[in-house]
Write an enzyme that holds these catalytic residues in place. Structure first.
Site, PDB file in Angstrom:
ATOM      1  N   ASP A  44       0.864  -1.182   0.000  1.00  0.00           N
ATOM      2  CA  ASP A  44       0.000   0.000   0.000  1.00  0.00           C
ATOM      3  C   ASP A  44       0.904   1.236   0.000  1.00  0.00           C
ATOM      4  O   ASP A  44       1.541   1.550   1.014  1.00  0.00           O
ATOM      5  CB  ASP A  44      -0.888  -0.045   1.263  1.00  0.00           C
ATOM      6  CG  ASP A  44      -1.920   1.074   1.290  1.00  0.00           C
ATOM      7  OD1 ASP A  44      -1.703   2.097   0.608  1.00  0.00           O
ATOM      8  OD2 ASP A  44      -2.930   0.923   2.012  1.00  0.00           O
ATOM      9  N   HIS A  45       0.928   1.923  -1.134  1.00  0.00           N
ATOM     10  CA  HIS A  45       1.864   3.050  -1.273  1.00  0.00           C
ATOM     11  C   HIS A  45       1.420   4.275  -0.463  1.00  0.00           C
ATOM     12  O   HIS A  45       2.154   5.252  -0.350  1.00  0.00           O
ATOM     13  CB  HIS A  45       1.995   3.411  -2.753  1.00  0.00           C
ATOM     14  CG  HIS A  45       3.319   4.032  -3.114  1.00  0.00           C
ATOM     15  ND1 HIS A  45       4.170   4.579  -2.171  1.00  0.00           N
ATOM     16  CD2 HIS A  45       3.941   4.200  -4.302  1.00  0.00           C
ATOM     17  CE1 HIS A  45       5.239   5.060  -2.773  1.00  0.00           C
ATOM     18  NE2 HIS A  45       5.123   4.840  -4.063  1.00  0.00           N
TER      19      HIS A  45
END
Ligand code: CAO
Length: 438
Positions: free
Chosen positions: A409-410
């Protein structure tokens, strides 16, 4: 002499617009800033206001026409203000165009020629007022839809695509209530099951088809994957672990683990290595809470393992994996995988994972990008280990390389974090002693 009202500049790279609605008729008295027409560009829906008080003489544009910027859309009579001879300005409360570069707008919307003391003053900067962002319309919003500008504006405000709303009025005219009903239906539908934006073609036109109802596991998987894909901005980072030595150890110690009731596979080893890595890199064991604007750090480490079953994908969870030995994990994984395949898992055994491992290496493949199992922060994809020539500084040696792919999850994790995390995992697989030093 009637005054021509021209289509004004609407923003960067926009040289024409489609007329959606003509809101006035010949003979109608209009006030300055009253909406005359509603037009659509490729970017947005815009109301064109009257540049002055006056009476509509001729309406030259009709719904469905495409008019070039600067083209005359109607004429006004009885206009006293000279500004009306110029293009009307789209005021901030009506402009819906998304404009990225203020300079562009200044160039594309020249000030009217000075004809009065006020007009001779330096032109007021129109651009900041136009920087009003609205969601871009989807393709369906570009078709002609019978709805008043107020209804369209309301739909945009609540994030509904007007083209998807079914109108209950005469000729399918859409009211604000129709938009509300549509929005409620969207909100009550489970994520991933929302109406597709495009209709499927009639496949029977090309041959025979067979219809199969989706199983409950398939429906849940579809919902979960669609939700993750549309919610989590995810990136996948790739690396190789040299597992030559680990494979030798695995073969040597397999009988011992089998005697304890498990099967010493790469997956079991990976669960233990990942559990340690999550202790060292706690971000990968966290979740993003955007509503609360905070990060939730979990003080427990539970590793989910994707299991391929004939009914579909199931992800049982190995709890507190950091506190367990590889033998214990192997035994538990063997039991959970066979319970999954027999559809005997309890809801509890499928919940509470903080990270997921998906190993497709037993089947094959050189690499894949797994989808983050929301609300977890990351997932590890494992592909088939292969013997490959590796340069050791003097010669190429045959080494067993395990392809690993880490999707993350950036919003929470940066690329450098991911590179460090996966390097750590690779080194732990290459040098298992590291685990005992951790
Ligand atoms: N590279 C090379 N060989 C591998 C391997 C890898 N990455 N992973 C497993 N293998 C080997 C095992 O060592 C075993 O070989 P042996 O029988 O010679 O010992 C063989 O492949 C079969 O392994 P397994 O499947 O019995 O055991 P596992 O612990 O490695 O995997 C499980 C368990 C549950 C992960 C696996 O059975 C499975 O279901 N994998 C599919 C997961 C999946 O569908 N992921 C996709 C999710 S997204 O759609």
């Amino acid at each position: 002499m009637p005054t021509p009202v021209k289509l004004p500049a609407l923003g960067e790279n926009i040289d024409s617009a489609d007329i959606v609605n003509v809101l006035v008729a010949p003979g109608e008295t209009v006030a300055k800033d009253q909406p005359l027409l509603e037009v659509e560009t490729g970017k947005a829906s815009v109301e064109i206001p009257s540049p002055a008080d006056g009476t509509v003489k001729d309406v030259l544009a009709k719904a469905g026409d495409t008019v070039a910027v600067g083209g005359t859309i109607l004429t006004l009579e009885g206009v006293t203000e000279p500004a009306a001879t110029a293009e009307p300005e789209v005021p901030p409360d009506r402009a819906a165009a998304v404009v990225d570069d203020p300079k562009e707008v200044e160039q594309s919307a020249p000030a009217p020629p000075p004809a009065s003391p006020e007009a001779a003053a330096p032109p007021k900067p129109a651009t900041p007022a136009r920087l009003i962002e609205v969601p871009e319309p989807g393709p369906s919003e570009r078709k002609l839809v019978p709805a008043a500008p107020t209804v369209r504006r309301f739909a945009r405000q609540v994030g509904v695509e007007i083209g998807e709303v079914r109108g209950s009025g005469p000729g399918g005219r859409i009211s604000i209530d129709d938009v509300k009903t549509h929005a409620k239906r969207l909100l009550s539908a489970p994520a991933g099951s929302r109406e597709p934006r495009k209709e499927l073609p009639d496949f029977t036109a090309w041959g025979e088809v067979e219809l199969e109802p989706m199983s409950s596991i398939r429906k849940l998987t579809a919902q979960a994957m669609a939700y993750s894909w549309t919610t989590v901005p995810q990136v996948t980072h790739h690396d190789f672990a040299d597992v030559t030595r680990l494979e030798e150890l695995r073969k040597r110690y397999s009988p011992r683990v089998e005697a304890a009731g498990g099967k010493l596979t790469m997956t079991a080893v990976l669960v233990r290595v990942i559990a340690s890595a999550l202790g060292v890199f706690p971000k990968f064991n966290a979740s993003v809470d955007l509503a609360g604007q905070r990060i939730i750090h979990k003080r427990y480490i539970n590793v989910g393992v994707a299991v391929d079953t004939e009914h579909g994908l199931l992800v049982p969870v190995i709890r507190d994996a950091r506190a367990k030995s590889i033998s214990e994990i192997a035994a538990e994984l063997t039991t959970l995988a066979s319970r999954a395949r027999a559809r005997k898992l309890t809801a509890d055994e499928l919940q509470g994972a903080t990270f997921t491992i998906s190993n497709l290496g037993g089947i094959g493949g050189t690499g894949f990008d797994p989808i983050v199992n929301w609300p977890e922060a990351a997932v590890l994809g494992v592909s088939r280990a292969r013997r490959q020539p590796v340069w050791d500084g003097e010669d190429f040696r045959p080494r067993l390389l395990l392809p690993l792919s880490l999707s993350y999850d950036h919003r929470l994790i940066d690329g450098a974090d991911a590179a460090r995390f996966l390097r750590w995992v690779c080194e732990a697989l290459e040098e298992p002693l590291l685990l005992s030093l951790e």
